[in-house]
Design a protein around this motif. Sequence first.
Motif, PDB file in Angstrom:
ATOM      1  N   SER A   1      38.150 116.961   0.269  1.00  0.00           N
ATOM      2  CA  SER A   1      38.122 117.240   1.714  1.00  0.00           C
ATOM      3  C   SER A   1      39.243 118.195   2.115  1.00  0.00           C
ATOM      4  O   SER A   1      39.027 119.157   2.861  1.00  0.00           O
ATOM      5  N   ILE A   2      40.455 117.947   1.611  1.00  0.00           N
ATOM      6  CA  ILE A   2      41.577 118.835   1.920  1.00  0.00           C
ATOM      7  C   ILE A   2      41.325 120.233   1.362  1.00  0.00           C
ATOM      8  O   ILE A   2      41.659 121.242   1.987  1.00  0.00           O
ATOM      9  N   GLY A   3      40.708 120.309   0.193  1.00  0.00           N
ATOM     10  CA  GLY A   3      40.440 121.599  -0.424  1.00  0.00           C
ATOM     11  C   GLY A   3      39.452 122.456   0.337  1.00  0.00           C
ATOM     12  O   GLY A   3      39.592 123.683   0.381  1.00  0.00           O
ATOM     13  N   VAL A   4      38.459 121.838   0.957  1.00  0.00           N
ATOM     14  CA  VAL A   4      37.432 122.631   1.658  1.00  0.00           C
ATOM     15  C   VAL A   4      37.800 122.888   3.121  1.00  0.00           C
ATOM     16  O   VAL A   4      37.133 123.693   3.779  1.00  0.00           O
ATOM     17  N   LEU A   5      38.841 122.232   3.637  1.00  0.00           N
ATOM     18  CA  LEU A   5      39.223 122.433   5.041  1.00  0.00           C
ATOM     19  C   LEU A   5      39.466 123.903   5.380  1.00  0.00           C
ATOM     20  O   LEU A   5      38.868 124.423   6.331  1.00  0.00           O
ATOM     21  N   PRO A   6      40.325 124.625   4.640  1.00  0.00           N
ATOM     22  CA  PRO A   6      40.547 126.034   5.007  1.00  0.00           C
ATOM     23  C   PRO A   6      39.336 126.919   4.776  1.00  0.00           C
ATOM     24  O   PRO A   6      39.242 127.998   5.372  1.00  0.00           O
TER      25      PRO A   6
ATOM     26  N   ASN B   1      46.330 127.558   2.902  1.00  0.00           N
ATOM     27  CA  ASN B   1      45.121 128.317   3.218  1.00  0.00           C
ATOM     28  C   ASN B   1      44.289 128.592   1.976  1.00  0.00           C
ATOM     29  O   ASN B   1      43.172 129.083   2.070  1.00  0.00           O
ATOM     30  N   SER B   2      44.846 128.311   0.810  1.00  0.00           N
ATOM     31  CA  SER B   2      44.099 128.377  -0.443  1.00  0.00           C
ATOM     32  C   SER B   2      43.524 126.991  -0.732  1.00  0.00           C
ATOM     33  O   SER B   2      44.266 126.032  -0.962  1.00  0.00           O
ATOM     34  N   GLY B   3      42.203 126.881  -0.701  1.00  0.00           N
ATOM     35  CA  GLY B   3      41.574 125.596  -0.977  1.00  0.00           C
ATOM     36  C   GLY B   3      41.914 125.077  -2.359  1.00  0.00           C
ATOM     37  O   GLY B   3      42.098 123.867  -2.563  1.00  0.00           O
ATOM     38  N   ILE B   4      42.037 126.001  -3.328  1.00  0.00           N
ATOM     39  CA  ILE B   4      42.351 125.600  -4.695  1.00  0.00           C
ATOM     40  C   ILE B   4      43.749 124.996  -4.762  1.00  0.00           C
ATOM     41  O   ILE B   4      43.962 123.929  -5.358  1.00  0.00           O
ATOM     42  N   SER B   5      44.717 125.669  -4.138  1.00  0.00           N
ATOM     43  CA  SER B   5      46.099 125.167  -4.176  1.00  0.00           C
ATOM     44  C   SER B   5      46.234 123.842  -3.444  1.00  0.00           C
ATOM     45  O   SER B   5      46.873 122.904  -3.930  1.00  0.00           O
ATOM     46  N   SER B   6      45.647 123.750  -2.245  1.00  0.00           N
ATOM     47  CA  SER B   6      45.778 122.524  -1.463  1.00  0.00           C
ATOM     48  C   SER B   6      45.097 121.346  -2.148  1.00  0.00           C
ATOM     49  O   SER B   6      45.630 120.224  -2.161  1.00  0.00           O
ATOM     50  N   ALA B   7      43.934 121.580  -2.763  1.00  0.00           N
ATOM     51  CA  ALA B   7      43.250 120.497  -3.477  1.00  0.00           C
ATOM     52  C   ALA B   7      44.045 120.070  -4.706  1.00  0.00           C
ATOM     53  O   ALA B   7      44.132 118.876  -5.018  1.00  0.00           O
ATOM     54  N   THR B   8      44.628 121.040  -5.407  1.00  0.00           N
ATOM     55  CA  THR B   8      45.430 120.725  -6.588  1.00  0.00           C
ATOM     56  C   THR B   8      46.645 119.888  -6.210  1.00  0.00           C
ATOM     57  O   THR B   8      46.940 118.868  -6.851  1.00  0.00           O
ATOM     58  N   ILE B   9      47.353 120.309  -5.175  1.00  0.00           N
ATOM     59  CA  ILE B   9      48.537 119.568  -4.734  1.00  0.00           C
ATOM     60  C   ILE B   9      48.161 118.156  -4.304  1.00  0.00           C
ATOM     61  O   ILE B   9      48.808 117.173  -4.679  1.00  0.00           O
ATOM     62  N   ALA B  10      47.086 118.037  -3.527  1.00  0.00           N
ATOM     63  CA  ALA B  10      46.662 116.713  -3.052  1.00  0.00           C
ATOM     64  C   ALA B  10      46.248 115.811  -4.212  1.00  0.00           C
ATOM     65  O   ALA B  10      46.642 114.636  -4.278  1.00  0.00           O
ATOM     66  N   ALA B  11      45.465 116.359  -5.141  1.00  0.00           N
ATOM     67  CA  ALA B  11      44.971 115.546  -6.256  1.00  0.00           C
ATOM     68  C   ALA B  11      46.113 115.095  -7.162  1.00  0.00           C
ATOM     69  O   ALA B  11      46.149 113.931  -7.601  1.00  0.00           O
ATOM     70  N   VAL B  12      47.053 115.985  -7.448  1.00  0.00           N
ATOM     71  CA  VAL B  12      48.190 115.627  -8.306  1.00  0.00           C
ATOM     72  C   VAL B  12      49.048 114.560  -7.636  1.00  0.00           C
ATOM     73  O   VAL B  12      49.439 113.567  -8.265  1.00  0.00           O
ATOM     74  N   LEU B  13      49.370 114.739  -6.351  1.00  0.00           N
ATOM     75  CA  LEU B  13      50.214 113.767  -5.647  1.00  0.00           C
ATOM     76  C   LEU B  13      49.532 112.406  -5.545  1.00  0.00           C
ATOM     77  O   LEU B  13      50.154 111.361  -5.771  1.00  0.00           O
ATOM     78  N   LEU B  14      48.233 112.398  -5.196  1.00  0.00           N
ATOM     79  CA  LEU B  14      47.525 111.125  -5.073  1.00  0.00           C
ATOM     80  C   LEU B  14      47.388 110.434  -6.423  1.00  0.00           C
ATOM     81  O   LEU B  14      47.455 109.195  -6.507  1.00  0.00           O
ATOM     82  N   ASN B  15      47.201 111.212  -7.477  1.00  0.00           N
ATOM     83  CA  ASN B  15      47.142 110.609  -8.809  1.00  0.00           C
ATOM     84  C   ASN B  15      48.481 109.978  -9.175  1.00  0.00           C
ATOM     85  O   ASN B  15      48.531 108.907  -9.788  1.00  0.00           O
ATOM     86  N   LEU B  16      49.571 110.616  -8.791  1.00  0.00           N
ATOM     87  CA  LEU B  16      50.896 110.032  -9.020  1.00  0.00           C
ATOM     88  C   LEU B  16      51.056 108.726  -8.240  1.00  0.00           C
ATOM     89  O   LEU B  16      51.530 107.721  -8.776  1.00  0.00           O
TER      90      LEU B  16
END
Length: 530
Positions: A404-409, A428-443
């Motif tokens: 969801s965070i990745g497709v927002l922008p 504003n990069s869907g790829i970067s925002s999704a990567t950051i969110a997924a890594v943090l949530l996995n942690l």
Amino acid sequence: MTKALVAEKRKKNRRELDPEHPENQWMPIPSLFLYGLQHVLTMYGGIIAVPIIMGNAAGLKPAQIGLLIAACLFIGGIATLIQTIGWPFFGSKLPLVQGVSFAAVSTMLAIIGQGHGINGLQIVFGSVMVAAVFGLIIAPFFALIVRFFPPVVTGTVITVIGLSLIPVAIGWIVGNDPKAPGYADPAGIGLAALTLAIIVVLSKVKNATVSRLSILFSLIIGTVIAALFGKADFSQVTNGPIAGFPNPFEFGLPQFQIAPIISMMIVILVIMTETTADIIAIGEVVGTRVDSKRIAAGLRADMLSSAISPFFNSFSQSAFAQNVGLVAITKIKSRWVVAAGGVVLLVLGLFPILGRLVASIPGPVLGGAGIVLFGSVAASGIRTLGRVDYRNNMNLIIVAISVSIGVLPELNGAIYSHFPSWFQVIFNSGISSATIAAVLLNLVFNVWKRGTPKNPSVFAASPTRGIPIHLVEVLQDGDRIEKGKVFDKDDHELPLVDAEGHVVDQLFNDEPEEVVTTSEKKHKVGDSAG
């Protein structure tokens, strides 16, 4: 046969048949360049877009913009060769096409706006150079994050990569300016649909070569059809020099200013995040091992080519995600194919007239092919997510939030418009925002498990249906259940018995609460007859 020929033949067979390293597969030179050309055509629209945007922002003349385009093609070819062929400590040796990164566009536009014209362009070149050296230094440490990319993260990122590229294909089909006269022209949409149909038809052809080159052939056929109906413009092909080597510092020496350099360093971190995701994605598609050393080598290649590019009037380099889709759909996993594509890019950079010819492919034709390419990237991510265990954990919410965070922008480009520019560059990069969110949530949920409930209630996926082991033990290879009856591998129906040894008609019928045995059925038939 001499020993040398035998050794060479064995070496060739290893390159062709090595199941652990399919990316090393070799093939005849003509095939390499034919498949490599398909990679170039896939990413050509993307690689020339950045120099066009930057040239217009700097107020350059058309001939100068042409030089920027040639420089980007030339450096893209060099960067691709470094990434695919590689040497010690540089290059992932994977089929990754390199080119100018879109992630830096907004920051570079802001720098040009502050520096005004060619002066701003010189500041951009200086900022890219310093930031790339910074990225080169931190690459080995950055690669250590690979252990934080389990399938729940990589699958999410790959899926978002595909979804975030879909708007690019839409832009090719309908145009990017809603006020333009030909915006969303039905003829253009029809041409894209026709190109898509050609890909589907050619993919069904039994000839393996035709099937694998369906994207390339569809682009050629689509362009020819567009030309017949007056939808292709080749008027710019002869405008400009036929050949020319990019002159170092064509627009003057680079300038170095602190604030633009810091902004570009942030962009470099975003590019490294995207490249890491692309390296992992192509590893999934190819089916080869990707570890922290390989990621570090890939990042070094990225940063080395980015540091070199300003010398030849180009910008920061990164892997092109859309070409990951091409590898997935064609099943051509050889890095030598992509290296051949790098040679094609380099030649296009030396012969601008050839680049202008390829650039004349109509946008709707590119868009029709893009739907297949970008959709296949998303499908590859979904396939990876299918291997994730969702039972009694929080993996479902990791995927849900990150996608969801990745497709927002992508759905609303203005969502972060009132945030600081550094924040916009990242999110504003869907790829970067999704990567950051997924890594943090996995942690949060899978690494730092303290505080995570053992029974995560509504956030956990429902447990799968269990089957008693004794039922599985009696089945043999090839047995199947169909409409309540059991058949063996030779399609012979097997008798069913209940716990008392009575033969039953089927596992269930229209009234599942009542199991009718053969004897009971005969008795009922006799009663009704009497």
